[in-house]
Design an enzyme around this catalytic site. Structure first.
Site, mmCIF file in Angstrom:
data_model
loop_
_atom_site.group_PDB
_atom_site.id
_atom_site.type_symbol
_atom_site.label_atom_id
_atom_site.label_comp_id
_atom_site.label_asym_id
_atom_site.label_seq_id
_atom_site.Cartn_x
_atom_site.Cartn_y
_atom_site.Cartn_z
ATOM 1 N N SER A 210 0.845 -1.195 0.000
ATOM 2 C CA SER A 210 0.000 0.000 0.000
ATOM 3 C C SER A 210 0.875 1.236 0.000
ATOM 4 C CB SER A 210 -0.915 0.018 1.229
ATOM 5 O OG SER A 210 -1.578 1.260 1.346
ATOM 6 N N TYR A 223 -2.025 -1.376 10.141
ATOM 7 C CA TYR A 223 -2.133 -1.728 8.725
ATOM 8 C C TYR A 223 -0.879 -1.332 7.959
ATOM 9 C CZ TYR A 223 -3.788 -1.694 3.899
ATOM 10 O OH TYR A 223 -3.917 -1.903 2.536
#
Length: 348
Positions: A210, A223
């Site tokens: 990401s 995350y």
């Protein structure tokens, strides 16, 4: 003033002039070298940007490149979003695909769509990657397949709305689920599939990270940290196995219109899963990490150039939370609408 003092003073002034002259003589070459270094630095930056702008020129792929790696591609988290788009794209390139996720109904639907559109074989494996013991069965089902491509796409957010670490609901369970899904699954799937690639001397592994992993990212701490593991693991693995004929690459997108991103409207920054995957596959030979598209690469450079004091300011974090809350609420209301139907993550 004595004669000795006058001579000493004169000699001192003379030496001072000589030192000053030497400094002046050195200034010009130092400045020239500095200017040349700056020019080279920005020249290299421009060249790298040029490579991102024209991937087909710099990183050409033969039409048969993917199929030459093996008959099958394996995609985790393939029931929707980026994983679904990878499965379709690889099938359209002529590969049979194994699609994996925890929802059988969605997987069966995707398998039918891929089969109907491409005519390729599709194998469905149902697996909940947040659980502890799912890999022995997966290994058994993949054992006899000639696997050329692995896409480790599956991942989970602790919460769709950004929150501080201790504010996360059921924190103990969430930590275990995020590590199992985002970290453990990546390593385990590579353990299962990489030996066959090494034996055959060919293969491609794409690990989806990401864009938020490029800096310490408050409110997405767990995350983003898990995605840092994805990047470092991939880069180390690529260094270990690139001489074996295996490409191992991290792809780190920013905005893609998926459920995780609250199905945001597509634009120049937020891409549809299909457009993002089509773009990212053009960078397969671009090294061990890519953002997958020009606009996301620019976003990555911009984000890393902003001082962390600004990005971590309380006002910035507050505005980020409010923005995502509004987007998530809007997406939930659209999905809940009886008349709402979606195609490729977009409302029809």
């Amino acid at each position: 003033m004595t004669l000795w003092t006058k001579n000493t003073f004169s000699q001192s002034r003379h030496k001072h002039r000589e030192v000053k002259s030497d400094i002046m003589d050195l200034t010009e070459p130092v400045l020239i070298c500095l200017g040349a270094a700056v020019a080279v630095y920005y020249g290299v930056k421009l060249l790298l940007f040029n490579r991102i702008l024209f991937p087909k020129v710099w990183f050409p792929l033969a039409k048969t490149f993917l199929t030459s790696t093996g008959e099958w591609a394996v995609v985790t988290g393939a029931s929707e979003g980026i994983g679904r788009a990878y499965a379709f794209a690889l099938a359209e390139q002529g590969m049979s695909v194994v699609i994996m996720s925890r929802t059988k109904v969605r997987l069966d639907q995707v398998a039918k769509e891929i089969g109907d559109k491409t005519g390729q074989k599709v194998k469905v494996i149902v697996a909940d990657f947040t659980k502890e013991n799912v890999f022995s069965e997966i290994e058994d089902q993949l054992r006899d397949l000639d696997i050329g491509v692995l896409v480790n796409n599956v991942g989970m957010l602790p919460s769709y709305v950004p929150s501080r670490f201790l504010e996360c609901a059921e924190l103990e369970k969430t930590i275990t689920k995020v590590i199992n899904c985002n970290v453990k699954t990546l390593a385990k799937m590579c353990k299962i599939i990489l030996p066959g690639m090494e034996n055959r001397g060919r293969g491609v592994i794409v690990n989806v990270s990401s864009g938020v992993a490029c800096i310490p990212f408050p409110l997405y701490t767990l995350y983003s940290a898990s995605k840092v593991f994805v990047e470092r693991f991939s880069q180390g693995l690529h260094a270990e196995y690139r001489d074996k004929g295996i490409i191992i690459q991290t792809v780190a997108p920013f905005g893609v219109s998926t459920r995780m991103a609250a199905y945001q409207q597509t634009n120049i920054v937020t891409l549809s899963p299909e457009d993002f995957v089509k773009s990212s596959l053009q960078y397969l030979r671009a090294g061990d990490k890519t953002h997958g598209s020009v606009c996301h690469a620019i976003m990555g450079w911009l984000l890393q150039s902003i001082p962390l004091k600004i990005l971590h300011a309380e006002s910035m974090l507050h505005n980020l939370r409010d923005y995502v809350k509004k987007k998530t609420a809007l997406a939930a209301s659209i999905v809940a609408s009886p008349s709402a139907t979606f195609e490729n993550g977009r409302k029809k």
